[in-house]
Design a protein around this motif. Structure first.
Motif, PDB file in Angstrom:
ATOM      1  N   LYS A 238       7.298  -5.883   9.759  1.00 39.71           N
ATOM      2  CA  LYS A 238       8.229  -6.372   8.728  1.00 39.71           C
ATOM      3  C   LYS A 238       7.803  -7.711   8.138  1.00 39.71           C
ATOM      4  O   LYS A 238       8.342  -8.122   7.105  1.00 39.71           O
ATOM      5  N   GLU A 239       6.848  -8.391   8.768  1.00 40.63           N
ATOM      6  CA  GLU A 239       6.331  -9.649   8.228  1.00 40.63           C
ATOM      7  C   GLU A 239       5.137  -9.432   7.306  1.00 40.63           C
ATOM      8  O   GLU A 239       4.547 -10.400   6.823  1.00 40.63           O
ATOM      9  N   SER A 240       4.765  -8.178   7.060  1.00 42.69           N
ATOM     10  CA  SER A 240       3.605  -7.881   6.225  1.00 42.69           C
ATOM     11  C   SER A 240       3.896  -8.150   4.755  1.00 42.69           C
ATOM     12  O   SER A 240       5.058  -8.196   4.324  1.00 42.69           O
ATOM     13  N   GLU A 241       2.798  -8.302   3.990  1.00 40.55           N
ATOM     14  CA  GLU A 241       2.941  -8.634   2.571  1.00 40.55           C
ATOM     15  C   GLU A 241       3.583  -7.508   1.779  1.00 40.55           C
ATOM     16  O   GLU A 241       4.361  -7.757   0.845  1.00 40.55           O
ATOM     17  N   TYR A 242       3.283  -6.253   2.120  1.00 33.77           N
ATOM     18  CA  TYR A 242       3.821  -5.144   1.327  1.00 33.77           C
ATOM     19  C   TYR A 242       5.334  -5.017   1.519  1.00 33.77           C
ATOM     20  O   TYR A 242       6.037  -4.527   0.633  1.00 33.77           O
ATOM     21  N   VAL A 243       5.854  -5.450   2.676  1.00 35.87           N
ATOM     22  CA  VAL A 243       7.305  -5.446   2.865  1.00 35.87           C
ATOM     23  C   VAL A 243       7.943  -6.526   1.998  1.00 35.87           C
ATOM     24  O   VAL A 243       8.977  -6.297   1.356  1.00 35.87           O
ATOM     25  N   THR A 244       7.311  -7.699   1.947  1.00 39.16           N
ATOM     26  CA  THR A 244       7.812  -8.770   1.077  1.00 39.16           C
ATOM     27  C   THR A 244       7.777  -8.345  -0.389  1.00 39.16           C
ATOM     28  O   THR A 244       8.712  -8.626  -1.153  1.00 39.16           O
ATOM     29  N   ALA A 245       6.694  -7.661  -0.776  1.00 39.43           N
ATOM     30  CA  ALA A 245       6.597  -7.186  -2.161  1.00 39.43           C
ATOM     31  C   ALA A 245       7.671  -6.151  -2.471  1.00 39.43           C
ATOM     32  O   ALA A 245       8.256  -6.147  -3.563  1.00 39.43           O
ATOM     33  N   ALA A 251      13.616  -2.994  -3.656  1.00 37.91           N
ATOM     34  CA  ALA A 251      13.758  -1.791  -2.831  1.00 37.91           C
ATOM     35  C   ALA A 251      14.884  -1.982  -1.825  1.00 37.91           C
ATOM     36  O   ALA A 251      15.085  -3.079  -1.288  1.00 37.91           O
ATOM     37  N   SER A 252      15.611  -0.910  -1.569  1.00 38.80           N
ATOM     38  CA  SER A 252      16.721  -0.978  -0.618  1.00 38.80           C
ATOM     39  C   SER A 252      16.183  -1.060   0.811  1.00 38.80           C
ATOM     40  O   SER A 252      15.027  -0.712   1.095  1.00 38.80           O
ATOM     41  N   ASN A 253      17.036  -1.538   1.713  1.00 38.47           N
ATOM     42  CA  ASN A 253      16.629  -1.637   3.113  1.00 38.47           C
ATOM     43  C   ASN A 253      16.281  -0.275   3.697  1.00 38.47           C
ATOM     44  O   ASN A 253      15.342  -0.146   4.484  1.00 38.47           O
ATOM     45  N   ARG A 254      17.054   0.740   3.307  1.00 35.64           N
ATOM     46  CA  ARG A 254      16.781   2.087   3.805  1.00 35.64           C
ATOM     47  C   ARG A 254      15.407   2.565   3.362  1.00 35.64           C
ATOM     48  O   ARG A 254      14.663   3.147   4.168  1.00 35.64           O
ATOM     49  N   ARG A 255      15.057   2.313   2.120  1.00 37.72           N
ATOM     50  CA  ARG A 255      13.748   2.756   1.619  1.00 37.72           C
ATOM     51  C   ARG A 255      12.614   1.981   2.293  1.00 37.72           C
ATOM     52  O   ARG A 255      11.570   2.558   2.612  1.00 37.72           O
ATOM     53  N   ILE A 256      12.816   0.690   2.527  1.00 38.94           N
ATOM     54  CA  ILE A 256      11.774  -0.104   3.176  1.00 38.94           C
ATOM     55  C   ILE A 256      11.522   0.405   4.593  1.00 38.94           C
ATOM     56  O   ILE A 256      10.387   0.553   5.034  1.00 38.94           O
ATOM     57  N   ILE A 257      12.618   0.686   5.326  1.00 39.58           N
ATOM     58  CA  ILE A 257      12.466   1.181   6.699  1.00 39.58           C
ATOM     59  C   ILE A 257      11.799   2.549   6.707  1.00 39.58           C
ATOM     60  O   ILE A 257      10.888   2.807   7.506  1.00 39.58           O
ATOM     61  N   LYS A 258      12.240   3.418   5.792  1.00 39.54           N
ATOM     62  CA  LYS A 258      11.748   4.794   5.801  1.00 39.54           C
ATOM     63  C   LYS A 258      10.337   4.918   5.243  1.00 39.54           C
ATOM     64  O   LYS A 258       9.470   5.581   5.847  1.00 39.54           O
ATOM     65  N   LYS A 259      10.077   4.302   4.088  1.00 43.14           N
ATOM     66  CA  LYS A 259       8.814   4.506   3.382  1.00 43.14           C
ATOM     67  C   LYS A 259       7.710   3.550   3.804  1.00 43.14           C
ATOM     68  O   LYS A 259       6.525   3.894   3.695  1.00 43.14           O
ATOM     69  N   THR A 263       6.673   4.699   8.289  1.00 44.50           N
ATOM     70  CA  THR A 263       5.462   5.409   7.865  1.00 44.50           C
ATOM     71  C   THR A 263       4.206   4.756   8.420  1.00 44.50           C
ATOM     72  O   THR A 263       3.242   5.445   8.778  1.00 44.50           O
ATOM     73  N   ASN A 264       4.204   3.442   8.529  1.00 47.33           N
ATOM     74  CA  ASN A 264       3.018   2.744   9.007  1.00 47.33           C
ATOM     75  C   ASN A 264       2.897   2.716  10.526  1.00 47.33           C
ATOM     76  O   ASN A 264       1.880   2.230  11.040  1.00 47.33           O
ATOM     77  N   CYS A 265       3.896   3.204  11.240  1.00 50.21           N
ATOM     78  CA  CYS A 265       3.746   3.344  12.698  1.00 50.21           C
ATOM     79  C   CYS A 265       3.880   4.810  13.111  1.00 50.21           C
ATOM     80  O   CYS A 265       4.264   5.111  14.233  1.00 50.21           O
ATOM     81  N   ILE A 266       3.563   5.720  12.166  1.00 50.31           N
ATOM     82  CA  ILE A 266       3.692   7.151  12.440  1.00 50.31           C
ATOM     83  C   ILE A 266       2.734   7.597  13.537  1.00 50.31           C
ATOM     84  O   ILE A 266       3.051   8.477  14.342  1.00 50.31           O
ATOM     85  N   GLY A 267       1.542   6.995  13.601  1.00 56.97           N
ATOM     86  CA  GLY A 267       0.599   7.359  14.647  1.00 56.97           C
ATOM     87  C   GLY A 267       1.149   7.066  16.028  1.00 56.97           C
ATOM     88  O   GLY A 267       1.059   7.897  16.948  1.00 56.97           O
TER      89      GLY A 267
END
Length: 350
Positions: A238-245, A251-259, A263-267
């Motif tokens: 959540k401290e990453s640049e793309y989350v800040t962008a 973007a809504s909180n739900r979309r940030i968490i979901k998309k 998505t970035n910890c799917i592995g």
């Protein structure tokens, strides 16, 4: 007299041939990076190099074929009682079956023998494997959904929300799961019996109150480890640049968490879910061994082992077969999960 060029001059080191277009061989020689691949393709490439994980994957596929496909074509059913065929050894026949064979009739052999009630043991092992695998897969999905949502919400909002939600997880760890399964199964027995009589809900009565209560307990108690794992991942992401962008773009909180976050910890989610499957199978087998599993006559590997424990000295194969199959399933999923972790961990290198 012609003056010699100064060796320190830049003009002395420039030659017109240096500006000629590079040849194809020269361009190829400058290529030092490997082919660009996606996250999934790179992970699968790593997984294929892991021979132990690939063998485990093959074993899991064979067991699933044995549990889900073979019973369709098998000539016996798991509840069928064959007269005079009690406690037969593998590949032996009852007197009635032998008489039919002598008369020229084809009788399919009992590959693993029969149990004390004259039921073919091979088909019961197949159905028991099916139940154990279904419980493991369904429980893993339940734990994945609840744990990932709970952990991601706690980590994303942080503060008092994170503290409150994590204390709930700590409290859940103190609840005795077996006692809760017993209580829920008794509470659900009458409603399930009534629901099983409704057209289209016969499968509820087949599963029984015990198995449904196991699913409920998985949904109530067993997702704490998944929630903690997801929380630790989200706290970093959540401290990453793309989350800040994404926040800056509205973007809504739900979309940030979901998309973005999940998505970035799917592995990691896939690996953890794969490792959760054998744990769920072992829990179901243990509870079925104690008599808290599926309703009779539906078998599971744990209930088959429990039924065979009294005849260990006389018919040991009735216990060894389901016990070895439980061990094989759990070992295969664990080794496959280790291989997936090595393949999809971005910190791992060739």
């Amino acid at each position: 007299m012609k003056e010699s060029p100064n060796p320190l001059s830049l003009q002395a080191r420039i030659h017109p041939d240096d500006f000629l277009p590079a040849t194809g061989d020269e361009k190829q020689g400058l290529v030092v990076m490997r082919e660009s691949v996606s996250f999934w393709k790179d992970g699968l490439r790593r997984l294929k190099k892991n021979k132990i994980a690939m063998v485990s994957l093959v074993v899991v596929i064979i067991i699933m074929f044995f549990a889900f496909i073979v019973p369709i074509f098998y000539p016996y059913s798991y509840e069928q009682q064959i007269k005079g065929s009690n406690n037969l050894a593998p590949f032996t026949y009852s007197a009635d079956e032998q008489a039919r064979i002598d008369a020229g009739e084809h009788v399919f052999p009992h590959i693993m023998g029969t149990d004390k009630m004259g039921r073919d043991y091979a088909i019961r092992v197949m159905m028991g494997s099916r139940i154990s695998l279904i419980v493991g897969l369904v429980a893993a999905v339940i734990i994945l959904v609840i744990g990932s949502i709970f952990g991601s919400v706690a980590a994303f909002f942080g503060g008092w929300v994170d503290i409150l939600m994590m204390r709930i997880v700590d409290i859940i760890y103190t609840i005795p799961d077996i006692l809760l399964i017993v209580l829920i199964s008794f509470a659900l027995k009458a409603p399930i019996d009534q629901l099983g009589k409704v057209p289209g809900f016969g499968w509820v009565q087949i599963l029984g109150a015990n198995l449904i209560s196991i699913f409920i307990v998985f949904a109530l108690l067993y997702w704490g480890g998944m929630a903690r794992m997801v929380r630790s991942q989200i706290l970093t992401l959540k401290e990453s640049e793309y989350v800040t962008a994404a926040k800056a773009l509205g973007a809504s909180n739900r979309r940030i968490i979901k998309k973005h976050l999940l998505t970035n910890c799917i592995g990691t989610l896939i690996v953890t879910t794969t490792l959760q499957i054998p744990s769920s199978i072992f829990t179901e087998s243990f509870l079925s061994f104690l008599g808290l599993g599926v309703a009779v006559p539906m078998p599971s590997l744990g209930s088959l082992a429990s039924d065979a424990i009294n005849g260990l000295n006389t018919y040991p194969h009735l216990l060894f077969i389901p016990a070895l199959l439980i061990s094989l399933i759990i070992l295969s999923f664990n080794l496959l999960g280790d291989g997936l972790r090595d393949a999809f961990d971005p910190k791992m290198k060739d």
